[in-house]
Design an enzyme around this catalytic site. Sequence first.
Site, PDB file in Angstrom:
ATOM      1  N   GLU A 203      28.163  64.463  39.669  1.00 51.06           N
ATOM      2  CA  GLU A 203      27.428  63.337  38.832  1.00 51.06           C
ATOM      3  C   GLU A 203      26.352  63.950  37.829  1.00 51.06           C
ATOM      4  O   GLU A 203      26.057  64.807  37.950  1.00 51.06           O
ATOM      5  CB  GLU A 203      26.502  62.362  39.912  1.00 51.06           C
ATOM      6  CG  GLU A 203      25.639  61.132  39.547  1.00 51.06           C
ATOM      7  CD  GLU A 203      25.142  60.882  40.689  1.00 51.06           C
ATOM      8  OE1 GLU A 203      24.684  61.448  41.816  1.00 51.06           O
ATOM      9  OE2 GLU A 203      24.291  59.620  40.485  1.00 51.06           O
TER      10      GLU A 203
ATOM     11  N   LYS B   6      28.508  53.242  38.422  1.00 51.08           N
ATOM     12  CA  LYS B   6      27.939  53.274  39.876  1.00 51.08           C
ATOM     13  C   LYS B   6      27.568  51.945  40.462  1.00 51.08           C
ATOM     14  O   LYS B   6      26.590  51.400  39.881  1.00 51.08           O
ATOM     15  CB  LYS B   6      26.887  54.509  39.691  1.00 51.08           C
ATOM     16  CG  LYS B   6      26.521  54.725  41.139  1.00 51.08           C
ATOM     17  CD  LYS B   6      25.500  55.847  41.120  1.00 51.08           C
ATOM     18  CE  LYS B   6      24.810  56.526  42.515  1.00 51.08           C
ATOM     19  NZ  LYS B   6      24.022  57.596  42.461  1.00 51.08           N
TER      20      LYS B   6
ATOM     21  N   CYS C 157      28.123  59.582  44.155  1.00 50.62           N
ATOM     22  CA  CYS C 157      26.979  59.708  44.957  1.00 50.62           C
ATOM     23  C   CYS C 157      26.789  58.548  45.997  1.00 50.62           C
ATOM     24  O   CYS C 157      27.508  58.575  47.048  1.00 50.62           O
ATOM     25  CB  CYS C 157      25.943  60.335  44.334  1.00 50.62           C
ATOM     26  SG  CYS C 157      24.591  61.152  45.171  1.00 50.62           S
TER      27      CYS C 157
END
Lengths: 282, 282
Positions: free
Chosen positions: A38, A124, A157
Amino acid sequence: MRTALVQSLPVFGDEAANLASLTAAISSVEADFYVLPELCLSGYDFNDREEAASHALESTSETIEALARVATERGAGIAFGFAEKATEAGTAAFGNAAGDAPTRRIYNSALLAFPDGRRRVYRKTHLFARERLLFDPGDTGFFVEEFRGLRVGVAICFDWIFPESFRTLALKGADLIAHCSNLVMPYCQRVDYARAIENRVYVATANRVGTESRGSPEEGGARSLHFTGESVLVAPDGAYLLRLPPDRSDVGVCRVHPAKARNKALGDLNDLFADRRSEFYS
Amino acid sequence: MRTALVQSLPVFGDEAANLASLTAAISSVEADFYVLPELCLSGYDFNDREEAASHALESTSETIEALARVATERGAGIAFGFAEKATEAGTAAFGNAAGDAPTRRIYNSALLAFPDGRRRVYRKTHLFARERLLFDPGDTGFFVEEFRGLRVGVAICFDWIFPESFRTLALKGADLIAHCSNLVMPYCQRVDYARAIENRVYVATANRVGTESRGSPEEGGARSLHFTGESVLVAPDGAYLLRLPPDRSDVGVCRVHPAKARNKALGDLNDLFADRRSEFYS
């Protein structure tokens, strides 16, 4: 399909240095698909939204394309995380009346790129901790793209803690989940075992290492984040095919077999997807 | 709240012997809530549906009530698995025209019983392997009952592999999942870590030990199943509070704290339930 995990140690805010070290890491191994961490070009812990914006790049920018091309020019695919700057035309869809001034959005994103020119951005879905102050929540949802018979889904993540993230990707057909990460909690590498088993997919968590010490009292307070490394690639049967060290940059490569992820049978009488009984799920 | 895991070694088909040994196990420790294995009165691997039916009991039968009362007369709650015989009146709801002959159903069930007289039956949602030949698929869905401030949900064995099972229980408010099991695969005790972390609940997997060798060629073929023991109780933070041995009967007790399961916050800025973005989930 040889899949590589690149575990990096970015220099905060030094896009050129990070591009150079990632380029060297990618070039150091032969693979068909590379998964990177990331926010790998910028570093992670911005002081505020303004600082995040100052390091954010458009998904079509030269630097983003340069990193994609390190893989695609070798005939490989790649997924990597970056801070994305997006200027949305003023439309009702973004809560503005049509004709309003454009709205600047900052996303914690990942680019999925292939040698045939395909580029796709995942933003995300689940923002972690201070990311909520820095980024806009992702609006792309989860998707899957096929490359040489391997169906790749992307997650970033903290998406890992919500079982629905990888489940959704698996139900959409992902064989491998490219999981671009900057992990600070100790759980994910162990939970990936469950994510692989329950979905019968490959889970490729590319994490970073190192510590970021940032912020004066005026800049959101002094903060220090330690990233846990130990990037892992887990097979559909729960085998850890790769586990990189906790404390240094590294690259690992292993083979993945789409057919193993495509087979959801468990013995002769069960199929993990066909046996779902969604009428009983909240 | 002291919660006990009872790990047993049933004698196949000997209801009286199993009732006696379970009674002794429960009586050997003080607890507020007891979790016992799946099918703990009958044993597991029936040759066929007929044999399953011959060992199945109505949920209100004397033996079922006798086992419940071992706990409830001590002021405790209990969850245990049993083969359930249910005679459904012929109604359209069961695919019969009203007035048809009653239909006999056999479920892989668990009873949840409390000292105030509450009795509730959960019927296994996801049947594993040959269970599909022996039992009807559960029709109760997942539910939660509160007892002295602890909200208990029930699941049975193979339900664990579907993340939606424990997720549904957690979203319905479960603090602790009483997971009555007869595990033969090596995964669950390790995946329970993820189930606890992702839902911030206590996961109490009560498993059995031993081997069942059953079946002549005429009775579905000779089969041998080994059960893996290692019953575990995992806290919302992933700590294994109990782990029983792999190869013998045992009882373990530990304290659980509903408030720890009730708190879904992760740091100051995340809440694992409020942060779900179900519009992006399949």
